[in-house]
Each structure stands twice: as C-alpha cells, then as structure tokens.
Design a protein around this motif. Structure first.
Motif, PDB file in Angstrom:
ATOM      1  N   GLN A  48      26.913  -3.193   1.201  1.00 57.56           N
ATOM      2  CA  GLN A  48      27.626  -2.120   1.871  1.00 57.56           C
ATOM      3  C   GLN A  48      28.848  -2.664   2.607  1.00 57.56           C
ATOM      4  O   GLN A  48      29.916  -2.050   2.611  1.00 57.56           O
ATOM      5  CB  GLN A  48      26.697  -1.414   2.876  1.00 57.56           C
ATOM      6  N   LEU A 102      32.756  -1.550   2.243  1.00 61.65           N
ATOM      7  CA  LEU A 102      33.560  -1.096   3.369  1.00 61.65           C
ATOM      8  C   LEU A 102      34.814  -1.932   3.541  1.00 61.65           C
ATOM      9  O   LEU A 102      35.880  -1.414   3.875  1.00 61.65           O
ATOM     10  CB  LEU A 102      32.721  -1.137   4.661  1.00 61.65           C
ATOM     11  N   ILE A 144      37.387  -0.630   1.239  1.00 64.42           N
ATOM     12  CA  ILE A 144      37.896   0.702   1.552  1.00 64.42           C
ATOM     13  C   ILE A 144      38.775   0.688   2.795  1.00 64.42           C
ATOM     14  O   ILE A 144      39.809   1.360   2.843  1.00 64.42           O
ATOM     15  CB  ILE A 144      36.730   1.683   1.754  1.00 64.42           C
ATOM     16  N   HIS A 186      33.924   6.656   3.140  1.00 65.28           N
ATOM     17  CA  HIS A 186      32.526   6.295   2.907  1.00 65.28           C
ATOM     18  C   HIS A 186      31.706   6.936   4.017  1.00 65.28           C
ATOM     19  O   HIS A 186      31.540   6.370   5.098  1.00 65.28           O
ATOM     20  CB  HIS A 186      32.385   4.771   2.923  1.00 65.28           C
ATOM     21  N   CYS A 218      26.327   6.422   2.875  1.00 67.52           N
ATOM     22  CA  CYS A 218      26.003   5.014   3.120  1.00 67.52           C
ATOM     23  C   CYS A 218      24.619   4.817   3.746  1.00 67.52           C
ATOM     24  O   CYS A 218      23.969   3.801   3.494  1.00 67.52           O
ATOM     25  CB  CYS A 218      27.083   4.335   3.971  1.00 67.52           C
TER      26      CYS A 218
END
Length: 227
Positions: free
Chosen positions: A65, A69, A72, A106, A111
């Motif tokens: 994750q 991130l 992004i 996100h 998430c």
C-alpha cells in the motif's frame, strides 16, 4: 464534390481538431504557481486542545500500500494527536501536485479493505465549520478483529472540495483545464479507534474544526477549499 477534395477537407478538419486538443491541454501546475506545500510544517503539531502524541504511531500502511501511495502522491503525513482528556485521533494527509487522470485518489473505502479491514458502511455528511460554512465530508465505518475504526475524510482538488472521485472530480479537473491549469489535490483522513461511532464522529468534527481554525487563510484553503 470530388472524393480527393472531400478527403482533403476531412484531413484539414482532423488536423485542426488535433491542434486544438493540444492547445487546450493544460500545462501549468497550480502546485508550481504558489508557495511549496510542506505537510510537515503546514499542519501544526499542537492546536486547540490537541497535541501530537509522540508515544503513539499512526496506523502503519503495509509495504504494498505504501508503494502505491508513493506513486500517487508527492507527500504523505501521518500523526497521532491526543486531547487534554486523553482521546486519540489519527490524522493522515496525502498531497499530490498533479490531480489529472494520471493521478487517481486512493480513498479509505478502497485502501482499508485492501489491508484486511471490513467495510461496514459509507455515507456522505457535512461538517459545520467554526465561523460559518459547511465542509462536505465522507464517513466510513471499518473494523479489523476487535479494532473498530470510524473514519472521516474529505478531498480537495485545487481549491474545491469534492465528495466523490468520479464525475465530480472530472468536472472540477475540466474547469481548471479550460484555463490551462493542472490542479493539485489533498486527501485528509481523520480516524480513531472507538467502538462508539457517534462519539468518534463527534470527536473527529471537533478535531477537524480546531485544526482548520489554527491554519492561516491560505493553508485553510489548501485543506478545506474556498467556499
């Protein structure tokens, strides 16, 4: 009309449309037009009745994750705050300097389940701001084992607050794009470990209001949009 002439006209029209698309393509990033956003200094470590709790660590995102991130967003910030009465709030802020199609948000309802949480519900709501005005927010209810974590979050694209990442996000992006601008964006997430959702959301609102009230005007627009 002869066929070659018709083809020539169609070719001219296609080239004109292509040239117009290139001309209208936004090229100026809003993030480059003002002061640089530094989340670490943008948000105070203490405000109102809240102080950063250096003994606690905000929820750790798993490596996969975190990698997503990092792709992004340009910056992320995670802190835990504690009130004078001992209530703990986890704050997570993610900032992206380019919220175009290549930069998709996100959201917590995506998430959190990806990390094993159960999603119990999601609903649109609004936060009554100190001094007037309403801030559109989203409430999400999640759990992982005996950990119940209600979440409140909102999203800004440029100086606009949006309540979804679909058509509304696209319309805001287009409004900036027509002026040649590429908007930046933020996702602000407030959560707490609390089995009492009503109390948790009440504390989230209290925390968010005091945080926003502590910011200078320009930073407040970055965090909560211009109304």
């Amino acid at each position: 009309m002869k066929l070659p002439m018709r083809n020539l006209i169609l070719l001219v029209l296609m080239l004109a449309a292509s040239g117009m698309a290139v001309a209208l393509k936004p090229t100026k990033k809003i993030a480059d037009q003002g002061p640089t956003v530094e989340l670490e200094t943008l948000i105070p470590k203490s405000f109102g009745e809240w102080r950063e709790d250096i003994t606690s660590v905000a929820q750790t995102v798993d490596p996969q994750q975190k990698e997503m991130l990092d792709k992004i967003y340009n910056q992320t910030l995670s802190r835990t705050y504690v009130s004078m009465q001992g209530y703990r709030i986890m704050l997570s802020v993610a900032y992206g300097g380019d919220q175009s199609d290549a930069m998709q948000l996100h959201k917590p309802e995506v998430c959190y389940p990806a990390q094993g949480f159960i999603l119990h519900g999601k609903q649109a709501d609004s936060l009554q701001l100190q001094g007037g005005g309403m801030l559109p927010i989203t409430r999400v209810s999640t759990s992982l084992g005996n950990r119940n974590e209600p979440i409140t979050y909102w999203i800004t694209i440029g100086d606009k607050v949006i309540t979804s990442g679909g058509i509304q996000k696209k319309l805001v992006e287009m409004s900036y794009g027509l002026a040649g601008n590429i908007p930046d964006g933020m996702l602000i997430r407030v959560s707490s470990i609390d089995p009492d959702k009503a109390l948790a959301y009440q504390m989230h609102d209290r925390f968010s209001n005091q945080m926003l009230a502590a910011l200078p005007p320009e930073a407040r627009v970055r965090m909560a949009g211009s109304r």
